[in-house]
Design a protein around this motif. Structure first.
Motif, PDB file in Angstrom:
ATOM      1  N   THR A  25      42.399  -6.517 -59.242  1.00 51.36           N
ATOM      2  CA  THR A  25      41.002  -6.073 -59.310  1.00 51.36           C
ATOM      3  C   THR A  25      40.823  -4.616 -58.901  1.00 51.36           C
ATOM      4  OG1 THR A  25      40.642  -6.940 -57.091  1.00 51.36           O
ATOM      5  CG2 THR A  25      40.088  -8.389 -58.955  1.00 51.36           C
ATOM      6  N   ALA A  26      41.898  -3.974 -58.447  1.00 51.22           N
ATOM      7  CA  ALA A  26      41.804  -2.557 -58.076  1.00 51.22           C
ATOM      8  C   ALA A  26      41.907  -1.649 -59.297  1.00 51.22           C
ATOM      9  CB  ALA A  26      42.905  -2.201 -57.073  1.00 51.22           C
ATOM     10  N   PHE A  27      42.155  -2.226 -60.480  1.00 53.26           N
ATOM     11  CA  PHE A  27      42.335  -1.438 -61.700  1.00 53.26           C
ATOM     12  C   PHE A  27      41.205  -1.690 -62.689  1.00 53.26           C
ATOM     13  CE2 PHE A  27      47.142  -2.091 -60.983  1.00 53.26           C
ATOM     14  CZ  PHE A  27      47.222  -0.978 -60.171  1.00 53.26           C
ATOM     15  N   THR A  28      40.738  -0.613 -63.309  1.00 56.12           N
ATOM     16  CA  THR A  28      39.862  -0.686 -64.478  1.00 56.12           C
ATOM     17  C   THR A  28      40.683  -0.119 -65.622  1.00 56.12           C
ATOM     18  OG1 THR A  28      37.901  -0.328 -63.131  1.00 56.12           O
ATOM     19  CG2 THR A  28      37.685   0.048 -65.491  1.00 56.12           C
ATOM     20  N   ILE A  29      40.773  -0.866 -66.709  1.00 55.30           N
ATOM     21  CA  ILE A  29      41.669  -0.505 -67.804  1.00 55.30           C
ATOM     22  C   ILE A  29      40.869  -0.173 -69.057  1.00 55.30           C
ATOM     23  CG2 ILE A  29      43.696  -1.233 -69.132  1.00 55.30           C
ATOM     24  CD1 ILE A  29      44.096  -1.367 -66.068  1.00 55.30           C
ATOM     25  N   SER A  30      41.289   0.902 -69.732  1.00 51.65           N
ATOM     26  CA  SER A  30      40.779   1.232 -71.051  1.00 51.65           C
ATOM     27  C   SER A  30      41.995   1.499 -71.932  1.00 51.65           C
ATOM     28  CB  SER A  30      39.868   2.458 -71.001  1.00 51.65           C
ATOM     29  OG  SER A  30      39.317   2.715 -72.275  1.00 51.65           O
ATOM     30  N   GLU A  31      41.828   1.389 -73.236  1.00 49.40           N
ATOM     31  CA  GLU A  31      42.982   1.581 -74.115  1.00 49.40           C
ATOM     32  C   GLU A  31      42.554   2.180 -75.442  1.00 49.40           C
ATOM     33  OE1 GLU A  31      43.284  -0.752 -76.888  1.00 49.40           O
ATOM     34  OE2 GLU A  31      41.632  -2.005 -76.264  1.00 49.40           O
ATOM     35  N   THR A  32      43.530   2.815 -76.109  1.00 51.14           N
ATOM     36  CA  THR A  32      43.289   3.364 -77.436  1.00 51.14           C
ATOM     37  C   THR A  32      44.594   3.385 -78.217  1.00 51.14           C
ATOM     38  OG1 THR A  32      42.405   5.221 -78.710  1.00 51.14           O
ATOM     39  CG2 THR A  32      43.607   5.781 -76.717  1.00 51.14           C
ATOM     40  N   ASP A  33      44.465   3.294 -79.530  1.00 51.05           N
ATOM     41  CA  ASP A  33      45.629   3.398 -80.412  1.00 51.05           C
ATOM     42  C   ASP A  33      45.534   4.661 -81.265  1.00 51.05           C
ATOM     43  OD1 ASP A  33      43.573   2.769 -82.129  1.00 51.05           O
ATOM     44  OD2 ASP A  33      44.680   1.256 -83.236  1.00 51.05           O
ATOM     45  N   ASN A  34      44.751   5.623 -80.798  1.00 47.15           N
ATOM     46  CA  ASN A  34      44.481   6.811 -81.591  1.00 47.15           C
ATOM     47  C   ASN A  34      44.672   8.055 -80.722  1.00 47.15           C
ATOM     48  OD1 ASN A  34      43.057   8.987 -82.865  1.00 47.15           O
ATOM     49  ND2 ASN A  34      42.019   7.484 -84.130  1.00 47.15           N
ATOM     50  N   LEU A  35      45.638   8.886 -81.088  1.00 43.17           N
ATOM     51  CA  LEU A  35      45.898  10.109 -80.321  1.00 43.17           C
ATOM     52  C   LEU A  35      44.720  11.071 -80.358  1.00 43.17           C
ATOM     53  CD1 LEU A  35      49.626  10.953 -81.150  1.00 43.17           C
ATOM     54  CD2 LEU A  35      48.682  10.144 -78.987  1.00 43.17           C
ATOM     55  N   LEU A  36      43.978  11.050 -81.473  1.00 49.07           N
ATOM     56  CA  LEU A  36      42.847  11.964 -81.595  1.00 49.07           C
ATOM     57  C   LEU A  36      41.720  11.596 -80.631  1.00 49.07           C
ATOM     58  CD1 LEU A  36      42.734  12.205 -85.478  1.00 49.07           C
ATOM     59  CD2 LEU A  36      43.756  13.813 -83.874  1.00 49.07           C
ATOM     60  N   LEU A  37      41.524  10.289 -80.424  1.00 48.82           N
ATOM     61  CA  LEU A  37      40.477   9.847 -79.513  1.00 48.82           C
ATOM     62  C   LEU A  37      40.936   9.831 -78.061  1.00 48.82           C
ATOM     63  CD1 LEU A  37      38.977   6.914 -81.607  1.00 48.82           C
ATOM     64  CD2 LEU A  37      38.158   9.261 -81.409  1.00 48.82           C
ATOM     65  N   ALA A  38      42.241   9.806 -77.840  1.00 45.92           N
ATOM     66  CA  ALA A  38      42.766   9.744 -76.473  1.00 45.92           C
ATOM     67  C   ALA A  38      42.309  10.947 -75.644  1.00 45.92           C
ATOM     68  CB  ALA A  38      44.288   9.664 -76.500  1.00 45.92           C
ATOM     69  N   ARG A  39      42.329  12.127 -76.246  1.00 37.54           N
ATOM     70  CA  ARG A  39      41.898  13.334 -75.528  1.00 37.54           C
ATOM     71  C   ARG A  39      40.454  13.197 -75.058  1.00 37.54           C
ATOM     72  NH1 ARG A  39      39.049  17.931 -77.231  1.00 37.54           N
ATOM     73  NH2 ARG A  39      39.412  19.737 -75.915  1.00 37.54           N
ATOM     74  N   GLU A  40      39.580  12.736 -75.956  1.00 36.58           N
ATOM     75  CA  GLU A  40      38.170  12.573 -75.586  1.00 36.58           C
ATOM     76  C   GLU A  40      38.008  11.560 -74.464  1.00 36.58           C
ATOM     77  OE1 GLU A  40      34.894  12.306 -78.430  1.00 36.58           O
ATOM     78  OE2 GLU A  40      36.357  12.902 -79.952  1.00 36.58           O
ATOM     79  N   LYS A  41      38.754  10.450 -74.549  1.00 38.71           N
ATOM     80  CA  LYS A  41      38.671   9.432 -73.500  1.00 38.71           C
ATOM     81  C   LYS A  41      39.114   9.994 -72.156  1.00 38.71           C
ATOM     82  CE  LYS A  41      38.943   4.987 -75.735  1.00 38.71           C
ATOM     83  NZ  LYS A  41      38.633   3.745 -75.080  1.00 38.71           N
ATOM     84  N   ILE A  42      40.184  10.787 -72.175  1.00 36.40           N
ATOM     85  CA  ILE A  42      40.688  11.360 -70.920  1.00 36.40           C
ATOM     86  C   ILE A  42      39.639  12.287 -70.315  1.00 36.40           C
ATOM     87  CG2 ILE A  42      42.406  12.916 -69.912  1.00 36.40           C
ATOM     88  CD1 ILE A  42      44.394  11.768 -72.035  1.00 36.40           C
ATOM     89  N   ILE A  43      39.059  13.151 -71.129  1.00 39.50           N
ATOM     90  CA  ILE A  43      38.078  14.120 -70.623  1.00 39.50           C
ATOM     91  C   ILE A  43      36.801  13.428 -70.160  1.00 39.50           C
ATOM     92  CG2 ILE A  43      36.568  16.028 -71.310  1.00 39.50           C
ATOM     93  CD1 ILE A  43      38.925  17.020 -73.063  1.00 39.50           C
ATOM     94  N   GLN A  44      36.316  12.456 -70.922  1.00 43.45           N
ATOM     95  CA  GLN A  44      35.044  11.818 -70.578  1.00 43.45           C
ATOM     96  C   GLN A  44      35.181  10.749 -69.502  1.00 43.45           C
ATOM     97  OE1 GLN A  44      33.391  10.470 -74.286  1.00 43.45           O
ATOM     98  NE2 GLN A  44      33.136  12.551 -75.057  1.00 43.45           N
ATOM     99  N   TRP A  45      36.240   9.944 -69.555  1.00 44.55           N
ATOM    100  CA  TRP A  45      36.374   8.815 -68.645  1.00 44.55           C
ATOM    101  C   TRP A  45      37.083   9.190 -67.340  1.00 44.55           C
ATOM    102  CZ3 TRP A  45      40.321   4.587 -68.086  1.00 44.55           C
ATOM    103  CH2 TRP A  45      39.779   3.467 -67.451  1.00 44.55           C
ATOM    104  N   ARG A  46      37.919  10.242 -67.386  1.00 40.61           N
ATOM    105  CA  ARG A  46      38.651  10.760 -66.221  1.00 40.61           C
ATOM    106  C   ARG A  46      39.478   9.679 -65.519  1.00 40.61           C
ATOM    107  NH1 ARG A  46      39.147  15.448 -64.890  1.00 40.61           N
ATOM    108  NH2 ARG A  46      38.780  15.218 -62.684  1.00 40.61           N
ATOM    109  N   PRO A  47      40.473   9.117 -66.208  1.00 36.26           N
ATOM    110  CA  PRO A  47      41.312   8.101 -65.564  1.00 36.26           C
ATOM    111  C   PRO A  47      42.173   8.712 -64.465  1.00 36.26           C
ATOM    112  CG  PRO A  47      42.257   8.731 -67.661  1.00 36.26           C
ATOM    113  CD  PRO A  47      40.929   9.433 -67.559  1.00 36.26           C
ATOM    114  N   ASN A  48      42.636   7.863 -63.555  1.00 37.19           N
ATOM    115  CA  ASN A  48      43.565   8.312 -62.522  1.00 37.19           C
ATOM    116  C   ASN A  48      44.981   8.401 -63.070  1.00 37.19           C
ATOM    117  OD1 ASN A  48      41.496   6.204 -61.081  1.00 37.19           O
ATOM    118  ND2 ASN A  48      41.727   8.122 -59.969  1.00 37.19           N
ATOM    119  N   LEU A  49      45.276   7.555 -64.059  1.00 37.97           N
ATOM    120  CA  LEU A  49      46.622   7.488 -64.628  1.00 37.97           C
ATOM    121  C   LEU A  49      46.507   7.208 -66.121  1.00 37.97           C
ATOM    122  CD1 LEU A  49      49.764   7.283 -64.244  1.00 37.97           C
ATOM    123  CD2 LEU A  49      49.410   4.840 -63.793  1.00 37.97           C
TER     124      LEU A  49
END
Length: 196
Positions: A25-49
């Motif tokens: 429960t210490a983890f919140t997970i998001s996923e993508t299969d698209n390199l083009l959208l991965a950048r946007e997810k990283i910038i907007q969602w700000r994952p730790n890893l």
């Protein structure tokens, strides 16, 4: 609560990891299969890893430099852990040159992988607001046009979606091909048609 983004082309791998990591429960997970959208997810969602299998995208990479937008988005404050499904010398060399030291094989036993993930999260430097981004290969607008283009949208549709003229779409497509080292406009679709 730690946020983890999974980038992998394989649906089953993403769902398996998501289910496995969600047990904690210490983890919140998001996923993508698209390199083009991965950048946007990283910038907007700000994952730790970010856990990524770039080798799963090897057949669709037109230029190894496409990975630069992922590294740029991670900057120095987000850890990037590579979990490769196979050896791909060119991708590994590029990732090592970008400073990746956390490259693992997907055959790592789960308890060991769990320990590595915890180590990555505890070693993460604190977020800072003065992150420096290196220049990504494609602009955000080019990435959106490329996504529509690979989804087989026609130029008129892309123009209306982006609020630009059809002639400007042609210009963007030419610039995208030049940046990605694509010889002609059909190269993006050859692999898709061969696998059909």
């Amino acid at each position: 609560m730690h946020k983890i983004l999974l980038i992998d082309r394989c649906h089953y791998t993403r769902q398996g990891f998501k289910n496995w990591l969600s047990q904690n429960t210490a983890f919140t997970i998001s996923e993508t299969d698209n390199l083009l959208l991965a950048r946007e997810k990283i910038i907007q969602w700000r994952p730790n890893l970010v856990i990524a299998d770039f080798t799963s995208f090897a057949s669709s990479l037109h230029n190894i430099q496409q990975l630069s937008s992922i590294y740029s988005a991670c900057g120095t404050s987000i850890r990037l852990m590579l979990l490769n499904s196979m050896r791909h010398e060119m991708i590994e060399e590029y990732c090592l040159a970008q400073g990746s030291r956390s490259i693992y094989n997907k055959t790592v036993p789960l308890p060991e992988l769990y320990a590595v993930i915890h180590k990555q999260l505890s070693a993460r430097p604190p977020f800072n607001s003065d992150r420096q981004f290196t220049s990504p290969l494609l602009t955000l607008r080019e990435e959106r046009i490329l996504k529509l283009w690979t989804d087989r949208a026609n130029n008129d549709f892309i123009a209306s979606m982006m609020g630009i003229s059809t002639k400007t779409v042609y210009t963007y497509k030419r610039n995208i091909r030049m940046k990605l080292g694509i010889s002609n406009r059909f190269s993006l679709f050859i692999e898709q048609y061969q696998s059909s």
